[in-house]
Design a protein around this motif. Structure first.
Motif, PDB file in Angstrom:
ATOM      1  N   TYR A 185       0.848  -1.201   0.000  1.00 41.60           N
ATOM      2  CA  TYR A 185       0.000   0.000   0.000  1.00 41.60           C
ATOM      3  C   TYR A 185       0.884   1.251   0.000  1.00 41.60           C
ATOM      4  CZ  TYR A 185      -4.233  -2.629   1.181  1.00 41.60           C
ATOM      5  OH  TYR A 185      -5.302  -3.485   1.161  1.00 41.60           O
ATOM      6  N   VAL A 186       0.342   2.343  -0.506  1.00 38.31           N
ATOM      7  CA  VAL A 186       0.921   3.661  -0.294  1.00 38.31           C
ATOM      8  C   VAL A 186       0.585   4.075   1.141  1.00 38.31           C
ATOM      9  CG1 VAL A 186       0.888   6.083  -1.033  1.00 38.31           C
ATOM     10  CG2 VAL A 186       0.533   4.248  -2.723  1.00 38.31           C
ATOM     11  N   SER A 187       1.587   4.517   1.902  1.00 35.61           N
ATOM     12  CA  SER A 187       1.320   4.940   3.286  1.00 35.61           C
ATOM     13  C   SER A 187       1.270   6.466   3.375  1.00 35.61           C
ATOM     14  CB  SER A 187       2.402   4.402   4.230  1.00 35.61           C
ATOM     15  OG  SER A 187       3.642   5.042   3.988  1.00 35.61           O
ATOM     16  N   ILE A 188       0.327   6.965   4.161  1.00 41.79           N
ATOM     17  CA  ILE A 188       0.249   8.404   4.449  1.00 41.79           C
ATOM     18  C   ILE A 188       0.200   8.596   5.956  1.00 41.79           C
ATOM     19  CG2 ILE A 188      -1.032  10.554   4.151  1.00 41.79           C
ATOM     20  CD1 ILE A 188      -2.250   9.534   1.648  1.00 41.79           C
ATOM     21  N   VAL A 189       1.175   9.316   6.498  1.00 45.11           N
ATOM     22  CA  VAL A 189       1.164   9.662   7.920  1.00 45.11           C
ATOM     23  C   VAL A 189       1.062  11.181   8.044  1.00 45.11           C
ATOM     24  CG1 VAL A 189       2.446   9.618  10.100  1.00 45.11           C
ATOM     25  CG2 VAL A 189       2.601   7.671   8.535  1.00 45.11           C
ATOM     26  N   PRO A 190       0.057  11.676   8.778  1.00 46.00           N
ATOM     27  CA  PRO A 190       0.023  13.114   9.065  1.00 46.00           C
ATOM     28  C   PRO A 190       1.067  13.427  10.135  1.00 46.00           C
ATOM     29  CG  PRO A 190      -1.888  12.021  10.043  1.00 46.00           C
ATOM     30  CD  PRO A 190      -1.080  10.952   9.375  1.00 46.00           C
TER      31      PRO A 190
END
Lengths: 255, 255
Positions: free
Chosen positions: A232-237
């Motif tokens: 998966y593509v990961s996105i962390v704020p």
């Protein structure tokens, strides 16, 4: 409708394939300016240049319709220069940083020049995204990232971002398996285990090469290393208010 | 009882008055090792050295009973070298960084080499404190800081620290007014406003000096700038998990 104004930086330098790829993608969406380091700045963390002046030179023929500059400073310097000098008085709609050659997931966010550029923009109140690919190769294949970069950038342009954060986006290395999608997740609780190789120079003096690997004992699930491992593509704020509000009360009791 | 093992770093270099002051204070409490940069590393943020090897040399006559080394790397490198090479296999009880010549309150925590050394230790699971004085002078007066440094260090040695944080301690500049006490508080929501002075070198080429001031519009109270302005010592628990857990749900709805 006016095109959004987009400022791009990175830490792999203006010569890297990743920033040219990112500028190509962004030039389809908006008016693009690039200010990038003139040499490799990986691992620069959130360094800024205080003890010497900066050199900034325009780079001709970077890309059609893209005004590009190389800067002798750090990634954070590039954003400061872009915001407060080059584009002074103009509203920057989006800052994107990268695409980094190499992962900036987990604790790497702390050491990352790519993310420092994005976080610097967030401090300035500009919506910002750092993009990184889990592939250190100078000729890494970024072809699978474009559709996600466009999707994420458009979302941020439409919605803005919550105050005080930048997005830390990591892509799995290109493989035969298709990307499964996007996972918004937390920063993995892992750390680098360093070794120091002691060597001797031709004059008999010692020097040390630092080397390390990511030791990941975070098995609680839902983190960015997990997402990337599952393709998966990961996105962390990622936030820049470092205050640990939970720890405040504990420490208050001591004094 | 065995003396605690204390590792000291800073970002103002081994030659600074602040680190000698801190080492003097700590040598009354524990067994002290110093690994500090051989040149000024202010504003280095959490930079680490990846593209060249490190030079490390012992500094004779730094202080009696203190083993001291100067390192060509960054503050974070100094901690990594101290932990994984110099003191390999020994349990470090406390890392202290500083005393910095200049404030590291508010957003400065992000740019601070002093705090990057403390946070690097925290990542390694070592209780860690960064100490900074709101006085940039090379010959700054640190005399009012000692009792608080001892008090805070002893508290941390006794209690440890909550997982995932380092303490960011700032002292008001020495004045005729006595320090009022300690305030445990949050990081001020302020930012630097930069200007770039364009100059010309003797060869007709442009260069730029970056300069700035802290713009503080945070009037919500209870922050570290407030505490310092009221002549309190400020302590902010600073974390390295940058995840904004509140923003996670907002961003999740987008994808």
């Amino acid at each position: 409708m006016q095109k959004p104004l987009i400022l791009i930086a990175n830490d792999d330098s203006i010569a890297a394939k990743g920033i040219k790829t990112l500028a190509e993608i962004m030039s389809k969406i908006g008016e693009v300016f690039v200010v990038a380091p003139d040499s490799h700045q990986s691992g620069m963390g959130h360094a800024i240049t205080l003890d010497r002046p900066l050199r900034v030179n325009q780079v001709k023929d970077f890309l059609p319709n893209v005004e590009a500059y190389q800067c002798s400073g750090t990634p954070a310097d590039c954003i400061k220069f872009g915001k407060h000098f080059l584009l002074k008085g103009r509203k920057i709609d989006l800052v994107v940083s990268g695409i980094n050659h190499g992962s900036n997931s987990s604790i790497s966010v702390i050491y990352s020049g790519t993310m420092s550029a994005a976080i610097e923009a967030a401090i300035e109140g500009i919506p910002a995204i750092g993009f990184s690919l889990c592939d250190f190769g100078a000729d890494a294949d970024f072809s699978h990232t474009e559709q996600y970069i466009v999707q994420i950038a458009q979302k941020v342009l439409q919605n803005g971002l919550p105050k005080g954060i930048a997005l830390n986006v990591n892509f799995p290395k290109k493989s035969e398996e298709a990307i499964k999608g996007i996972k918004v997740c937390r920063q993995t609780d892992a750390l680098y285990r360093e070794t120091f190789q002691e060597r001797q120079d031709p004059y008999g003096k010692k020097y040390y090469w630092m080397d390390g690997f990511l030791q990941n004992d975070d098995t609680a699930g839902g983190n960015d290393e997990d997402a990337l491992a599952e393709n998966y593509v990961s996105i962390v704020p990622a936030k820049f208010d470092l205050t640990d509000y939970k720890a405040l009360d504990t420490i208050k009791e001591w004094f």
